[in-house]
Design a protein around this motif. Structure first.
Motif, mmCIF file in Angstrom:
data_model
loop_
_atom_site.group_PDB
_atom_site.id
_atom_site.type_symbol
_atom_site.label_atom_id
_atom_site.label_comp_id
_atom_site.label_asym_id
_atom_site.label_seq_id
_atom_site.Cartn_x
_atom_site.Cartn_y
_atom_site.Cartn_z
ATOM 1 N N ASP A 68 0.825 -1.280 0.144
ATOM 2 C CA ASP A 68 0.038 0.089 -0.018
ATOM 3 C C ASP A 68 0.817 1.315 0.024
ATOM 4 O O ASP A 68 0.549 2.336 -0.693
ATOM 5 C CB ASP A 68 -0.939 -0.165 1.200
ATOM 6 N N CYS A 75 1.373 6.556 -6.804
ATOM 7 C CA CYS A 75 0.326 7.578 -7.230
ATOM 8 C C CYS A 75 0.721 9.074 -6.924
ATOM 9 O O CYS A 75 0.310 9.801 -7.534
ATOM 10 C CB CYS A 75 -1.053 7.374 -6.632
ATOM 11 N N LYS B 36 -2.588 -4.981 -7.368
ATOM 12 C CA LYS B 36 -3.173 -3.844 -6.639
ATOM 13 C C LYS B 36 -2.937 -2.611 -7.168
ATOM 14 O O LYS B 36 -3.800 -1.729 -7.121
ATOM 15 C CB LYS B 36 -2.216 -4.031 -5.041
ATOM 16 N N ARG B 39 -5.487 -2.237 -9.830
ATOM 17 C CA ARG B 39 -6.834 -1.929 -9.228
ATOM 18 C C ARG B 39 -6.865 -0.573 -8.887
ATOM 19 O O ARG B 39 -7.921 0.121 -9.017
ATOM 20 C CB ARG B 39 -7.195 -2.964 -8.121
ATOM 21 N N SER B 40 -5.802 -0.343 -8.336
ATOM 22 C CA SER B 40 -5.984 1.468 -7.767
ATOM 23 C C SER B 40 -6.223 2.308 -8.979
ATOM 24 O O SER B 40 -6.875 3.273 -8.926
ATOM 25 C CB SER B 40 -4.332 1.548 -7.090
ATOM 26 N N ALA B 42 -7.531 1.468 -11.850
ATOM 27 C CA ALA B 42 -8.800 1.213 -12.556
ATOM 28 C C ALA B 42 -9.837 2.068 -11.608
ATOM 29 O O ALA B 42 -10.813 2.886 -12.200
ATOM 30 C CB ALA B 42 -9.097 -0.048 -12.615
ATOM 31 N N ARG B 43 -9.589 2.134 -10.387
ATOM 32 C CA ARG B 43 -10.694 2.781 -9.551
ATOM 33 C C ARG B 43 -10.427 4.282 -9.824
ATOM 34 O O ARG B 43 -11.589 4.919 -9.667
ATOM 35 C CB ARG B 43 -10.149 2.379 -8.044
ATOM 36 N N GLU B 44 -9.457 4.683 -10.065
ATOM 37 C CA GLU B 44 -9.403 6.296 -10.390
ATOM 38 C C GLU B 44 -10.214 6.614 -11.563
ATOM 39 O O GLU B 44 -10.595 7.622 -11.720
ATOM 40 C CB GLU B 44 -7.855 6.591 -10.885
ATOM 41 N N GLY B 45 -10.415 5.892 -12.577
ATOM 42 C CA GLY B 45 -11.153 6.127 -13.799
ATOM 43 C C GLY B 45 -10.826 6.899 -14.573
ATOM 44 O O GLY B 45 -9.461 7.547 -14.460
#
Lengths: 208, 137
Positions: A68, A75, B36, B39-40, B42-45
């Motif tokens: 994480d 990010c 992960k 997925r992260s 993809a969740r952002e879109g």
């Protein structure tokens, strides 16, 4: 930010020179190179994982937190300003994440011990202790691992974080302050109280 | 000289450095990390992607492209009416040709309307195709 490399399985970061320093890799990652970020992740993940394991006492929690933290760093890579070392910035993300999860009670409440490298048995501290206590080294190691981890988990999280960063990771007080967002004085104070508490809990192994 | 309690505590805590996962752990770790991360993202879109684009190094180029589109749309002259009707199937017209390289388009003035537009039909030799253009005087 992300190029096509994200969609492929992870492999060697062939397009990023292995000799690049963290600063150069971070700059490349900020420009959109996933390979550069993956190189940084590979370089620091073992230390990060170790630090989180010592902090949480649980191997599975540490692995989740480590992933994480790396995703969070990925990010927010553009927020790395280069004013500190990259690993200091990464540690800060990881420690804050761990402390936050501890505060919310989202971590497992038991110790899950990590594997011990073979060289642990011939470590000077273990040899001296086995000789002093007149006990079998293999048994002593199992016992030591449980007792030391248990004692660390008995400390308040912020004291535990300071002890892990100072004693296990070997970081100087200034860097610890940067990671935890506090002054060097606060670091030294927490370290002092943490050591006193640990000496009480582990006195059996510390007496001459 | 025997180490004191503080030194022994330091030695025990440093001994924890031998607690290390094996290679198999790191293989599983890497695979899970990549999943992960995907997925992260993809969740952002698409909203997140657009935000990244707007905040990224391509922002000036994107802004320039947007400005160019806006200017083009605002300054484009109105399409003359009846241009489709200006191509009758049979019309008498004044043929003007120009000497030029072989295969050049033969220019024919098709119609000069009252609306100030000159409609030119350009027949491309040997192809049977024609290009209709409207020019404003």
């Amino acid at each position: 930010m992300v190029d096509g490399a994200l969609l492929s399985r992870p492999g060697p970061a062939a397009e990023v020179p292995a000799e690049w320093e963290d600063g150069a890799l971070a700059t490349a990652a900020q420009a959109g190179s996933v390979a550069a970020f993956d190189a940084l992740a590979r370089r620091h993940r073992a230390r990060l994982m170790g630090m989180l394991y010592h902090l949480t006492g649980n191997r599975e929690d540490a692995a989740d937190l480590c992933q994480d933290a790396l995703i969070r760093a990925f990010c927010h890579i553009r927020s790395f300003g280069g004013r500190s070392q990259f690993y200091t910035w990464l540690y800060r993300i990881a420690v804050n994440l761990a402390l936050e999860q501890m505060r919310r009670g989202r971590l497992r409440r038991f110790c899950s011990l990590e594997r011990l490298a073979a060289a642990a048995e011939s470590d000077g501290a273990v040899l001296a202790l086995a000789s002093r206590l007149k006990t079998d080294r293999a048994l002593l190691m199992k016992e030591l691992q449980q007792q030391i981890n248990g004692a660390l988990q008995a400390l308040p999280p912020k004291q535990r974080a300071v002890v892990v960063l100072a004693e296990v990771e070997g970081l100087p007080a200034g860097e610890i302050g940067q990671i935890l967002g506090c002054s060097e004085g606060t670091v030294r104070s927490r370290l002092h109280y943490a050591r006193e508490r640990l000496k009480e809990l582990l006195h059996h192994y510390l007496e001459g | 000289m025997e180490p004191d309690a503080d030194e022994r505590l330091g030695q025990l805590l440093r001994w924890k450095r031998w607690e290390q996962p094996d290679a198999a752990f790191w293989e599983r770790f890497d695979a899970t990390f990549q999943e992960k991360r995907l997925r992260s993202l993809a969740r952002e879109g698409w909203g997140g992607w657009l935000l990244r684009l707007l905040r990224g190094p391509g922002r000036p180029a994107l802004a320039a492209a947007g400005l160019l589109c806006a200017v083009t749309l605002l300054t484009l002259p109105p399409r003359p009416e009846g241009i489709a009707a200006a191509v009758p199937r049979e019309t008498e017209f004044l043929l003007l040709t120009q000497e030029g390289p072989a295969g050049a388009v033969e220019e024919e003035i098709f119609d000069e309307g009252d609306d100030g537009f000159c409609y030119v039909s350009q027949a491309v030799p040997w192809t049977g195709a024609a290009v209709l253009s409207a020019y404003h005087f």
